[in-house]
Design a protein around this motif. Structure first.
Motif, mmCIF file in Angstrom:
data_model
loop_
_atom_site.group_PDB
_atom_site.id
_atom_site.type_symbol
_atom_site.label_atom_id
_atom_site.label_comp_id
_atom_site.label_asym_id
_atom_site.label_seq_id
_atom_site.Cartn_x
_atom_site.Cartn_y
_atom_site.Cartn_z
ATOM 1 N N GLY A 1 21.500 116.194 41.241
ATOM 2 C CA GLY A 1 22.330 116.411 40.062
ATOM 3 C C GLY A 1 22.722 115.095 39.400
ATOM 4 O O GLY A 1 22.642 114.943 38.178
ATOM 5 N N VAL A 2 23.143 114.142 40.228
ATOM 6 C CA VAL A 2 23.538 112.813 39.725
ATOM 7 C C VAL A 2 22.323 112.125 39.093
ATOM 8 O O VAL A 2 22.395 111.615 37.964
ATOM 9 N N LEU A 3 21.197 112.165 39.815
ATOM 10 C CA LEU A 3 19.976 111.534 39.301
ATOM 11 C C LEU A 3 19.537 112.211 38.005
ATOM 12 O O LEU A 3 19.155 111.540 37.042
ATOM 13 N N GLY A 4 19.641 113.538 38.005
ATOM 14 C CA GLY A 4 19.256 114.301 36.812
ATOM 15 C C GLY A 4 20.118 113.953 35.613
ATOM 16 O O GLY A 4 19.619 113.868 34.484
ATOM 17 N N THR A 5 21.398 113.722 35.852
ATOM 18 C CA THR A 5 22.311 113.361 34.767
ATOM 19 C C THR A 5 21.930 111.996 34.182
ATOM 20 O O THR A 5 21.929 111.817 32.958
ATOM 21 N N ILE A 6 21.593 111.056 35.069
ATOM 22 C CA ILE A 6 21.152 109.723 34.603
ATOM 23 C C ILE A 6 19.882 109.892 33.757
ATOM 24 O O ILE A 6 19.756 109.305 32.680
ATOM 25 N N ILE A 7 18.970 110.716 34.255
ATOM 26 C CA ILE A 7 17.700 110.927 33.547
ATOM 27 C C ILE A 7 17.949 111.576 32.178
ATOM 28 O O ILE A 7 17.357 111.174 31.182
ATOM 29 N N LEU A 8 18.865 112.559 32.162
ATOM 30 C CA LEU A 8 19.167 113.230 30.893
ATOM 31 C C LEU A 8 19.742 112.231 29.887
ATOM 32 O O LEU A 8 19.349 112.226 28.707
ATOM 33 N N ALA A 9 20.659 111.382 30.354
ATOM 34 C CA ALA A 9 21.245 110.359 29.479
ATOM 35 C C ALA A 9 20.136 109.448 28.944
ATOM 36 O O ALA A 9 20.115 109.096 27.759
ATOM 37 N N PHE A 10 19.204 109.112 29.827
ATOM 38 C CA PHE A 10 18.077 108.267 29.417
ATOM 39 C C PHE A 10 17.219 108.974 28.370
ATOM 40 O O PHE A 10 16.811 108.359 27.380
ATOM 41 N N ALA B 1 11.679 122.722 25.886
ATOM 42 C CA ALA B 1 12.260 123.940 26.463
ATOM 43 C C ALA B 1 12.407 123.794 27.978
ATOM 44 O O ALA B 1 13.412 124.210 28.560
ATOM 45 N N SER B 2 11.405 123.179 28.606
ATOM 46 C CA SER B 2 11.447 122.980 30.056
ATOM 47 C C SER B 2 12.598 122.072 30.455
ATOM 48 O O SER B 2 13.305 122.337 31.425
ATOM 49 N N ILE B 3 12.771 120.994 29.693
ATOM 50 C CA ILE B 3 13.868 120.068 29.986
ATOM 51 C C ILE B 3 15.194 120.810 29.872
ATOM 52 O O ILE B 3 16.047 120.749 30.757
ATOM 53 N N LEU B 4 15.334 121.561 28.778
ATOM 54 C CA LEU B 4 16.565 122.314 28.525
ATOM 55 C C LEU B 4 16.834 123.313 29.645
ATOM 56 O O LEU B 4 17.937 123.393 30.187
ATOM 57 N N PHE B 5 15.785 124.044 30.018
ATOM 58 C CA PHE B 5 15.908 125.058 31.060
ATOM 59 C C PHE B 5 16.254 124.410 32.397
ATOM 60 O O PHE B 5 17.103 124.878 33.137
ATOM 61 N N HIS B 6 15.572 123.309 32.688
ATOM 62 C CA HIS B 6 15.777 122.566 33.935
ATOM 63 C C HIS B 6 17.242 122.098 34.034
ATOM 64 O O HIS B 6 17.867 122.202 35.082
ATOM 65 N N VAL B 7 17.769 121.620 32.907
ATOM 66 C CA VAL B 7 19.145 121.112 32.867
ATOM 67 C C VAL B 7 20.145 122.256 33.032
ATOM 68 O O VAL B 7 21.037 122.200 33.885
ATOM 69 N N ILE B 8 19.957 123.326 32.243
ATOM 70 C CA ILE B 8 20.903 124.446 32.293
ATOM 71 C C ILE B 8 20.874 125.107 33.668
ATOM 72 O O ILE B 8 21.919 125.365 34.273
ATOM 73 N N ASP B 9 19.671 125.334 34.180
ATOM 74 C CA ASP B 9 19.508 125.935 35.505
ATOM 75 C C ASP B 9 20.199 125.054 36.551
ATOM 76 O O ASP B 9 20.901 125.558 37.432
ATOM 77 N N GLY B 10 20.010 123.757 36.422
ATOM 78 C CA GLY B 10 20.625 122.808 37.359
ATOM 79 C C GLY B 10 22.137 122.876 37.318
ATOM 80 O O GLY B 10 22.790 122.855 38.373
ATOM 81 N N ILE B 11 22.687 122.981 36.108
ATOM 82 C CA ILE B 11 24.152 123.063 35.976
ATOM 83 C C ILE B 11 24.667 124.358 36.609
ATOM 84 O O ILE B 11 25.627 124.342 37.383
ATOM 85 N N ILE B 12 23.978 125.481 36.320
ATOM 86 C CA ILE B 12 24.409 126.778 36.880
ATOM 87 C C ILE B 12 24.358 126.739 38.411
ATOM 88 O O ILE B 12 25.304 127.133 39.092
ATOM 89 N N ILE B 13 23.250 126.213 38.949
ATOM 90 C CA ILE B 13 23.099 126.136 40.412
ATOM 91 C C ILE B 13 24.198 125.260 41.012
ATOM 92 O O ILE B 13 24.808 125.618 42.026
ATOM 93 N N THR B 14 24.472 124.117 40.363
ATOM 94 C CA THR B 14 25.500 123.208 40.885
ATOM 95 C C THR B 14 26.868 123.877 40.907
ATOM 96 O O THR B 14 27.601 123.771 41.901
ATOM 97 N N ILE B 15 27.189 124.605 39.825
ATOM 98 C CA ILE B 15 28.487 125.301 39.775
ATOM 99 C C ILE B 15 28.571 126.331 40.910
ATOM 100 O O ILE B 15 29.555 126.388 41.645
#
Lengths: 266, 268
Positions: A112-121, A71-85
């Motif tokens: 954001g870029v680093l987070g995307t790499i991490i998410l892919a990983f 849930a934390s990963i999901l929240f972290h990702v979604i929050d990150g996307i919203i903030i970036t937009i």
């Protein structure tokens, strides 16, 4: 106002980002402690790791913790996307000349870029092991060794083995007689694969470098976002953050290379 | 003054130090009005002395443009001594240019070399729309201030003298440093997210730290952050660019304080 303030405001988004991020730092420590057992060799290592894997997949407290982690990963990702937009919208017309390198660190500008790499990983990593544990074939990959017969008894899978080679089988029988996937063998085989082992190790290394830079900024940033900034403790927090960002990913990254180059082949 | 300038010049000449006028290439954002598209225009400019301020250099350019019958470059300026926060400009990719702890009026041409190309742009943010050329509308800052950046004091005649309220020195200093914010907008211009958190947090802090402002602290921080979000400023990534580029050196500690204040006010 106060209620929406803790959910919708710009500061609330920072709190959640920081809170989930720092929680995931704790998860990394736990995960690392478990993984370091892979550095041990011999039959004892297999037993120990698989008993540990059984505990991690069956203990209800761990189960809750793993749900919170996902849930934390999901929240972290979604929050990150919203903030970036939102951040992109805040400067619709960019500069012709912009020199952020003069006033800020690269990692802080590329979360954001680093987070995307991490998410892919994380996705790759989950397919490699979590998916293998959850949905992988129960039979061994070695065609000559498919001799296991699975019977379901009272919801617990019990295996009857007929003179099969334990080491090339992906099923592990615990001390209590329950049978689980042999995560130890799955892991070791993945990284000792003659074709893919080294490639996996390099992919994991790249991901750990990304996590290192992400933590290098994220650790201290999390404290700042939660309002924990005091001249007396800032140096300490910064040093712990830098140490954490170097040591944790480094130890993670060593494991695949150690398995490929050093650990006895199985 | 004229006497001093001559003497100054003579000293340099007699000491064999070279005084060489600079030749520059200026790339300046020109935009007719808010609705126009705008673009970069290039102007060669000679005869610039190292001791000129950046704004004086632009004055020289504008005089040349006026002499040629062209429209001068519009830019913000007022006190020209670094206290009003009016002058803006993104110079070579940084607000107020390459030097630290100064406003554009305090930037001198000695920070540049003969033959340099200097790119001059307006501060960029959705909440800072361009009015003309290099001038942007920063009234969004004023609206944030109006949302709560004040204290309500009874001035009916029985007001307590501020000096009679004992305040710890550390706290008074922190409030003072926060209050040195001149609201120039460099923090927003420098931030990759065009975030106004350094400004807002300075205004929140300067009052929350003092007993007179503490009374309305919760209401203030909630209202100011709400207004800040409404204006369309970005979020904070804690890159620290704002603190580095701030002409007054407003600290990131203020943002942390705002984060604490806001959290506390939200859960109440």
């Amino acid at each position: 106002m106060a209620k929406s303030a803790l959910l919708k405001s710009s500061l609330a988004k920072k709190y959640w980002m920081a809170f989930t991020g720092l929680f995931l730092c704790l998860f990394l420590v736990g995960h690392l402690a478990g993984n370091l057992q892979l550095l041990a060799s011999g039959e004892g290592a297999r037993d120990q790791f698989n008993e540990y894997a059984l505990f991690m997949t069956s203990n209800p407290a761990v189960r809750i913790l793993s749900i919170v982690t996902f849930a934390s990963i999901l929240f972290h990702v979604i929050d990150g996307i919203i903030i970036t937009i939102n951040n992109r919208k805040a400067r619709p017309k960019g500069y012709v000349s912009f020199k952020p390198s003069t006033n800020s660190k690269w990692s802080s500008r590329n979360m954001g870029v680093l987070g995307t790499i991490i998410l892919a990983f994380i996705v790759i990593h989950l397919i490699n092991f979590w998916g293998e544990m959850k949905f992988g074939e129960w039979e061994t990959r070695d065609e000559s060794n498919i001799e296991a017969v699975h019977v379901m008894e009272n919801g617990v899978a019990v295996v009857e083995m007929e003179e099969q080679d334990q080491t090339s089988n992906l099923i592990y029988t615990t001390e209590s007689g329950a049978e689980v996937k042999d995560l130890y063998t799955i892991t070791i085989k993945t990284f000792q694969d003659p074709e893919w082992g080294l490639i996996w190790a390099i992919i994991y290394l790249i991901a750990m470098i990304a996590i290192g830079f992400h933590l290098y900024h994220g650790f201290g940033s999390g404290f700042q976002s939660l309002g924990i900034n005091h001249p007396k403790y800032n140096t300490f927090v910064r040093r712990v953050g830098v140490g954490f960002a170097i040591i944790v990913p480094l130890l993670f990254a060593i494991i695949p290379f150690y398995i490929y180059f050093v650990l006895d082949k199985i | 003054m004229r006497q001093f300038e001559l003497t100054h010049h003579q000293i340099f000449k007699s000491s064999n130090l070279q005084i060489k006028d600079m030749n520059l290439t200026l790339k300046i954002w020109r935009q007719k009005d808010a609705a126009s598209k705008g673009g970069i225009q290039t102007y060669p400019l000679g005869g610039i002395e190292a001791d000129m301020s950046f704004l004086e250099m632009l004055d020289v350019l504008n005089q040349e443009l006026i002499d040629k019958g062209e429209e001068p470059v519009v830019f913000d300026h007022d006190c020209r001594e670094g206290i009003c926060g009016t002058c803006s400009l993104q110079i070579n990719g940084e607000p107020h240019g390459p030097d630290r702890g100064i406003t554009t009026c305090q930037l001198h041409m000695r920070a540049f070399k003969d033959g340099d190309t200097i790119t001059i742009e307006p501060f960029r943010a959705k909440a800072f729309p361009v009015i003309k050329d290099l001038v942007v509308d920063r009234t969004s800052f004023e609206r944030i201030q109006q949302a709560g950046g004040y204290i309500s004091v009874n001035t009916s005649g029985n007001t307590q003298d501020a000096n009679s309220i004992p305040i710890p020195k550390d706290q008074a200093d922190a409030a003072f440093y926060a209050a040195t914010c001149i609201g120039c907008g460099a923090c927003v211009a420098a931030c990759k997210n065009a975030s106004a958190m350094l400004f807002t947090s300075a205004k929140v802090s300067q009052m929350a730290l003092l007993p007179q402002g503490e009374v309305e602290a919760d209401r203030r921080v909630l209202a100011m952050v709400e207004q800040m979000d409404k204006e369309g400023f970005g979020n904070c990534t804690n890159t620290g660019a704002c603190e580095i580029e701030c002409p007054k050196g407003i600290s990131l500690e203020n943002i942390a304080r705002m984060n604490r204040e806001y959290m506390r006010a939200s859960v109440k």
